[in-house]
Design a protein around this motif. Structure first.
Motif, PDB file in Angstrom:
ATOM      1  N   GLN A  77      34.485  37.577  31.200  1.00 51.15           N
ATOM      2  CA  GLN A  77      35.691  37.375  30.401  1.00 51.15           C
ATOM      3  C   GLN A  77      36.951  37.437  31.259  1.00 51.15           C
ATOM      4  O   GLN A  77      37.891  36.665  31.053  1.00 51.15           O
ATOM      5  N   ALA A  78      36.973  38.353  32.225  1.00 52.74           N
ATOM      6  CA  ALA A  78      38.179  38.542  33.033  1.00 52.74           C
ATOM      7  C   ALA A  78      38.341  37.483  34.115  1.00 52.74           C
ATOM      8  O   ALA A  78      39.452  37.009  34.375  1.00 52.74           O
ATOM      9  N   TYR A  79      37.224  37.082  34.743  1.00 50.68           N
ATOM     10  CA  TYR A  79      37.307  36.220  35.922  1.00 50.68           C
ATOM     11  C   TYR A  79      36.581  34.887  35.763  1.00 50.68           C
ATOM     12  O   TYR A  79      36.566  34.080  36.690  1.00 50.68           O
ATOM     13  N   GLY A  80      35.985  34.661  34.600  1.00 51.69           N
ATOM     14  CA  GLY A  80      35.282  33.415  34.346  1.00 51.69           C
ATOM     15  C   GLY A  80      36.201  32.331  33.824  1.00 51.69           C
ATOM     16  O   GLY A  80      37.424  32.381  34.013  1.00 51.69           O
ATOM     17  N   PRO A  81      35.641  31.315  33.135  1.00 48.30           N
ATOM     18  CA  PRO A  81      36.431  30.161  32.684  1.00 48.30           C
ATOM     19  C   PRO A  81      37.614  30.515  31.796  1.00 48.30           C
ATOM     20  O   PRO A  81      38.638  29.837  31.832  1.00 48.30           O
ATOM     21  N   ASN A  82      37.491  31.572  31.003  1.00 47.21           N
ATOM     22  CA  ASN A  82      38.574  31.948  30.098  1.00 47.21           C
ATOM     23  C   ASN A  82      39.508  32.991  30.695  1.00 47.21           C
ATOM     24  O   ASN A  82      40.455  33.425  30.035  1.00 47.21           O
ATOM     25  N   GLY A  83      39.220  33.401  31.936  1.00 48.45           N
ATOM     26  CA  GLY A  83      40.063  34.379  32.612  1.00 48.45           C
ATOM     27  C   GLY A  83      40.765  33.744  33.799  1.00 48.45           C
ATOM     28  O   GLY A  83      41.423  32.717  33.669  1.00 48.45           O
ATOM     29  N   VAL A 177      36.889  35.393  47.502  1.00 49.00           N
ATOM     30  CA  VAL A 177      38.010  35.554  46.577  1.00 49.00           C
ATOM     31  C   VAL A 177      38.289  37.043  46.447  1.00 49.00           C
ATOM     32  O   VAL A 177      37.451  37.881  46.769  1.00 49.00           O
ATOM     33  N   THR A 178      39.475  37.354  45.978  1.00 43.80           N
ATOM     34  CA  THR A 178      39.815  38.731  45.642  1.00 43.80           C
ATOM     35  C   THR A 178      40.005  38.806  44.139  1.00 43.80           C
ATOM     36  O   THR A 178      40.810  38.060  43.572  1.00 43.80           O
ATOM     37  N   LEU A 179      39.241  39.676  43.500  1.00 44.53           N
ATOM     38  CA  LEU A 179      39.353  39.848  42.059  1.00 44.53           C
ATOM     39  C   LEU A 179      40.498  40.811  41.792  1.00 44.53           C
ATOM     40  O   LEU A 179      40.441  41.978  42.166  1.00 44.53           O
ATOM     41  N   GLY A 180      41.549  40.302  41.164  1.00 42.16           N
ATOM     42  CA  GLY A 180      42.738  41.103  40.942  1.00 42.16           C
ATOM     43  C   GLY A 180      42.591  42.062  39.786  1.00 42.16           C
ATOM     44  O   GLY A 180      41.564  42.113  39.098  1.00 42.16           O
ATOM     45  N   ALA A 181      43.627  42.836  39.553  1.00 43.84           N
ATOM     46  CA  ALA A 181      43.637  43.812  38.464  1.00 43.84           C
ATOM     47  C   ALA A 181      43.837  43.080  37.149  1.00 43.84           C
ATOM     48  O   ALA A 181      44.912  42.561  36.872  1.00 43.84           O
ATOM     49  N   VAL A 182      42.778  43.000  36.356  1.00 45.60           N
ATOM     50  CA  VAL A 182      42.822  42.333  35.063  1.00 45.60           C
ATOM     51  C   VAL A 182      42.298  43.296  34.020  1.00 45.60           C
ATOM     52  O   VAL A 182      41.219  43.857  34.170  1.00 45.60           O
ATOM     53  N   SER A 183      43.055  43.508  32.967  1.00 46.82           N
ATOM     54  CA  SER A 183      42.604  44.393  31.898  1.00 46.82           C
ATOM     55  C   SER A 183      41.581  43.689  31.035  1.00 46.82           C
ATOM     56  O   SER A 183      41.766  42.540  30.647  1.00 46.82           O
ATOM     57  N   VAL A 184      40.495  44.369  30.738  1.00 45.58           N
ATOM     58  CA  VAL A 184      39.497  43.806  29.832  1.00 45.58           C
ATOM     59  C   VAL A 184      39.468  44.583  28.526  1.00 45.58           C
ATOM     60  O   VAL A 184      38.540  44.476  27.744  1.00 45.58           O
TER      61      VAL A 184
END
Length: 269
Positions: A77-83, A177-184
């Motif tokens: 959800q955070a880093y896929g197609p909708n994130g 890639v670097t996965l940033g700070a994303v609230s889930v």
């Protein structure tokens, strides 16, 4: 008996489970349970996405612990197609004897429901196309993190069962890639919901939008992240025509303000 022995071996020796880090992943094309084809290189790596390939079995205790933590769904959800659109997650059922009932949690070789609440592709095939010596060399679960630039398996965070620890494990290696700070957190969307019926649908489907405020933006994606339909609504109910969509599984995303909800639907004929 073989499954039981493997299960206890996996539990006892869980700390030693690792993918073959440094191996270049072999290409594959698989079909998920919704009928959608997915090619590792053409659809994921060559498009610049990090592949997260969870190789598990429905009867495996450590596999269920990872799944039941919902960490991979949160990553999706955070880093896929909708994130942020950096990652593609795939669940690969690595026991060729597993059936649909096992995935649904009603079979004889399962620890629970592996499908409800999962919006990323689930693959269950027999015979298996993927090689265990490559993708789960020391047992289940093996969560292969595959770098897009060269197809190298760079990490196996199989035991990172929180969103934060999983992100930290990926960012600790050169995944491309670097996965940033994303609230889930789902707090903002706690009152929002989407229901689609009938599901599966063959021609017309009703989309119920509840708990949203203002104009709701709705998109429908296939499981590779391609948008196949979109519209906006100020009503609580819309009817969509799915006759132009291919048979398979899709994700419906509805968003308004800080509220966002996704639901999985299937199209049949």
């Amino acid at each position: 008996m073989k499954k039981i022995l493997f299960f206890f071996t996996a539990v006892i020796s869980a700390v030693s489970i690792n993918a073959q880090i440094g191996l270049t992943a072999s290409d594959f094309t698989v079909t998920d349970i919704g009928g959608n084809e997915i090619s590792l290189y053409a659809d994921i790596l060559d498009q610049g996405y990090v592949a997260i390939l969870d190789c598990s079995a429905t009867w495996c205790g450590p596999c269920w612990a990872m799944h039941d933590s919902h960490t991979l769904e949160e990553i999706h959800q955070a880093y896929g197609p909708n994130g942020t659109n950096q990652v593609r997650v795939i669940f690969y059922e690595a026991d060729a004897d597993t059936n649909q009932a096992d995935l649904e949690g009603t079979g004889s070789a399962t620890l629970g429901d592996w499908l409800t609440g999962v919006s990323y592709p689930v693959v269950n095939e027999s015979p298996l196309q993927l090689s265990g010596s490559e993708y789960w060399p020391e047992g289940f679960p093996t969560v292969n993190v595959i770098r897009p630039s060269d197809g190298m398996i760079v990490a196996d965070p199989w035991n990172q069962t929180t969103f934060e620890s999983f992100v930290a494990a990926v960012n600790a290696v050169d995944a491309g890639v670097t996965l940033g700070a994303v609230s889930v957190s789902e707090a903002d969307a706690i009152n929002a919901d989407v229901n689609v019926y009938p599901n599966p649908s063959s021609d017309k489907a009703t989309v119920n939008l509840s708990g949203f405020t203002g104009t709701v933006s709705v998109q429908v994606y296939d499981l590779l992240g391609k948008e196949v339909m979109s519209f906006t609504s100020t009503l609580f109910k819309e009817v969509i025509d799915v006759t132009g969509l291919e048979v398979g599984s899709y994700v419906v995303r509805a968003a308004s303000g800080t509220s966002e909800v996704t639901k999985r639907i299937s199209v049949i004929r």
